[in-house]
Every structure is written in structure tokens, then in C-alpha cells.
Design a protein around this motif. Structure first.
Motif, mmCIF file in Angstrom:
data_model
loop_
_atom_site.group_PDB
_atom_site.id
_atom_site.type_symbol
_atom_site.label_atom_id
_atom_site.label_comp_id
_atom_site.label_asym_id
_atom_site.label_seq_id
_atom_site.Cartn_x
_atom_site.Cartn_y
_atom_site.Cartn_z
ATOM 1 N N LEU A 199 -2.253 -0.416 -1.697
ATOM 2 C CA LEU A 199 -1.963 -1.030 -0.418
ATOM 3 C C LEU A 199 -0.923 -0.189 0.300
ATOM 4 C CD1 LEU A 199 -1.521 -4.778 -1.544
ATOM 5 C CD2 LEU A 199 -3.618 -3.651 -0.772
ATOM 6 N N SER A 259 -11.949 -6.906 5.410
ATOM 7 C CA SER A 259 -12.097 -7.422 4.047
ATOM 8 C C SER A 259 -13.563 -7.518 3.644
ATOM 9 C CB SER A 259 -11.413 -8.790 3.916
ATOM 10 O OG SER A 259 -11.993 -9.745 4.787
ATOM 11 N N ASN A 307 -3.887 -12.343 2.973
ATOM 12 C CA ASN A 307 -3.969 -11.468 1.802
ATOM 13 C C ASN A 307 -4.992 -11.941 0.781
ATOM 14 O OD1 ASN A 307 -2.018 -9.918 2.995
ATOM 15 N ND2 ASN A 307 -0.353 -10.610 1.680
ATOM 16 N N PHE A 309 0.976 -6.714 5.413
ATOM 17 C CA PHE A 309 0.727 -7.584 4.273
ATOM 18 C C PHE A 309 1.760 -8.698 4.138
ATOM 19 C CE2 PHE A 309 -1.276 -3.501 3.074
ATOM 20 C CZ PHE A 309 -2.584 -3.961 2.973
ATOM 21 N N ALA A 323 -6.839 -6.637 5.498
ATOM 22 C CA ALA A 323 -6.647 -8.048 5.167
ATOM 23 C C ALA A 323 -7.331 -8.967 6.169
ATOM 24 C CB ALA A 323 -5.152 -8.378 5.106
#
Length: 321
Positions: free
Chosen positions: A50, A13, A39, A33, A8
Motif C-alpha cells: 500500500l 477495488s 479499506n 487509507f 480503496a
């Protein structure tokens, strides 16, 4: 499956996007998360599941037969963090757990180290593994990263392939959640939008004029290209620098941000905050010959190219304000 810890976050990412572009969709994203502002970094990207950070050691033991590769990019990356217990838990002990799991289950591993390990650069910026014990990081974050590098090298049993990458000053999309730790480009863009100008830190070192402090700034798209290279290379284990190989000034960064927005530079200087003043790196520049020597041939974005792409194709979107 390909594992990405810190998924994240900023670099993690962007790696998801790179892998998706290359056709990899069976990605397992590992992170904390509970932070909704981060997120959104993986919204719209393709992945299979996840896994909460605290549950990952148990999860990898149960699913290791299906894993192809592990990218361990998760860490506490705030260079102003002085909670040694937190840094020890997240950057050192947790990384040891990931390493040991990769050893136990025969999994290749790439993990994130940092140029913060080099401190003031008294010993240079060469990724010479024999010299790691001589490095003098300026802050607990850098110490935690160097401690793990030293621990990894001291292990009698290592993953069949592993690489620790010393990230220099990475900039690019998906860093908005980093706040104070985000790049000068990000802060310049937002200050221009709010005030029309940019405030850079003064130099408190007589060898550097205001704004002429120099860092090795590397575009995150180049970082993900190197990560992708190691996904397929899987040999020549060791610790590698990952920068552009070219130091540039903070004035260069700010000036090019104004240029990308079609504006004349309006730059003033303010004192460097006292909590980081004596821990401040005035110069960094990665020696990239080791990575080149194992066959990585792609060129890196120039600062001008990286800033132009970042500003015009990402920061101008309201999402990044």
C-alpha cells in the motif's frame, strides 16, 4: 508491478479482484487509507503493498523500474462538490503529476475521465477528441475531468501508450461507501429493506416523465474487462467512452431491483434536490464505436443481467447494507 490509484474506491477495488482472478498478485495500491469504511474494499484481495496517495509521486520515482502499468483511477468523484481548489488539486494537478511520471519513466497509463464532461449532451456523446473544447460540463467535477482531458491532448510529450476512459453511470459491488453518489440500484435495495418501497426523483424537464430520465448504466464488471483489455492492448492511445452504449430509465433500474428481490415494485416520486436540479443530466448514452473499432469485442451486460448479478450475489450480503 501494476499500480492502481484509487484502489480503496469502487472501480479500483473491483479492478484488483479482476486482476487477482487473472493471476496478477503484484499490485501496488495507492489511495488515502485513512478511511476505514473504504479499506474493507480490498480485504481478502492479494497485493504487494500500500502506498499513501500523497507519497506516490516520490514512490514512483524510486520504483519505476519495477512497474509494468499504471491505472490512475483515483479522483474526487462527488458531482455535488463545489470546492474548486480541492477538485483542482486532486483531479487536475495530481493527475498531471501521474502523467508526467509516466512520461518520464516510460510507463503505460490508463486514467479515469467521466461522462460528466458531456454536460447536457448538446454536442452529443461521441468520444471525438477534436470536439472536447466544445463540451459544457454541468458541475465543477465534470469541468475538472474535461480540463485534464484537454491538458493531456495538448501535451507535446505523452506516455508511449495512454488512454482516458469516460466512465458513464457505473454500478456494482463495492460502491457502498459512496453514499449519496452510489447507484440507484444500491439505494433502491436499501430503501426496500427499510420501507418496502423506493423513492425516485421527479422530472423537472417537460421532455421526460417522472422516472423516465435516461442514463447509460454500465456494470462495473464490464468496466474492469475493458481496463484489462487495455493492459494487454497498449496501442491506439486516446480518449474513449466506457458505457454500455444503451440508455435506460431510472424506472428500469428500480423495477429490476424489485424483480431481483422477488418483490412487486412500489415506487413513488420526490422532488429532485435543488442543489443538483439545474445540474442534472436527463439523458446520456455512450457511442461505443471507437472502442469497438480497436478490437474490443466482448458483449456488455444488459441492465437486467447486471442488476440480477449485483443484487443476488452481492447486495444480499449484510456487508453491503
Amino acid at each position: 508491478m501494476i499500480i492502481i490509484t484509487g484502489a480503496a474506491g469502487f472501480i479500483g477495488s473491483c479492478l484488483i479482484q479482476k486482476l487477482n482472478t487473472e493471476g496478477f498478485k503484484d499490485l501496488v495500491l495507492v489511495d488515502d487509507f485513512s478511511r476505514p469504511e473504504q479499506n474493507k474494499n480490498f480485504e481478502g484481495k492479494q497485493y504487494s503493498q500500500l502506498v499513501e496517495r500523497e507519497l506516490f509521486p516520490e514512490w514512483i520515482a524510486a520504483n519505476h523500474l519495477h512497474i509494468q502499468f499504471v491505472f490512475h483511477l483515483g479522483a474526487r468523484t462527488d458531482t455535488t462538490e463545489f470546492d474548486y481548489d480541492l477538485l483542482n488539486r486532486l483531479n487536475l494537478e495530481y493527475s498531471k503529476e501521474v502523467w508526467n511520471a509516466c512520461v518520464k519513466f516510460g510507463l503505460p497509463l490508463v486514467y479515469a475521465s467521466s461522462a460528466a464532461t458531456y454536460g447536457l449532451g448538446e454536442s452529443g456523446y461521441d468520444d471525438d477528441e477534436s470536439a472536447l473544447s466544445e463540451l459544457k460540463p454541468l458541475n465543477p467535477y465534470g469541468e475538472s475531468k474535461n480540463n485534464f482531458d484537454l491538458w493531456a491532448l495538448s501535451q507535446d510529450t505523452k506516455p508511449f501508450f495512454w488512454a482516458g476512459l469516460k466512465f458513464f453511470n457505473v454500478y456494482g459491488p463495492n460502491e457502498y461507501h459512496k453514499k449519496r453518489m452510489a447507484s440507484v440500484i444500491f439505494h433502491t435495495f436499501n430503501q426496500i429493506k427499510l420501507t418496502g418501497g423506493m423513492k425516485l426523483f421527479q422530472s423537472h424537464n417537460p421532455d421526460f416523465k417522472d422516472g423516465e430520465q435516461m442514463r447509460d448504466f454500465v456494470y462495473v464488471k464490464d468496466v474492469t474487462e475493458v481496463l484489462y483489455f487495455f493492459l494487454h492492448h497498449r496501442r491506439d492511445s486516446g480518449i474513449y467512452n466506457l458505457g454500455s452504449g444503451q440508455a435506460r430509465t431510472f424506472l428500469d433500474l428500480a423495477t429490476n431491483t424489485f424483480k431481483a428481490l422477488g418483490k412487486e415494485p412500489q415506487i413513488t416520486f420526490v422532488p429532485t434536490p435543488e442543489d443538483i436540479r439545474d445540474k442534472y443530466q436527463y439523458f446520456t448514452e455512450a457511442n461505443m464505436s471507437k472502442l469497438r473499432s480497436i478490437g474490443y469485442t466482448k458483449p456488455f451486460h444488459t441492465l437486467e443481467e447486471g442488476v440480477e448479478d449485483y443484487v443476488t450475489n452481492y447486495l444480499v450480503s449484510e456487508r453491503y447494507l
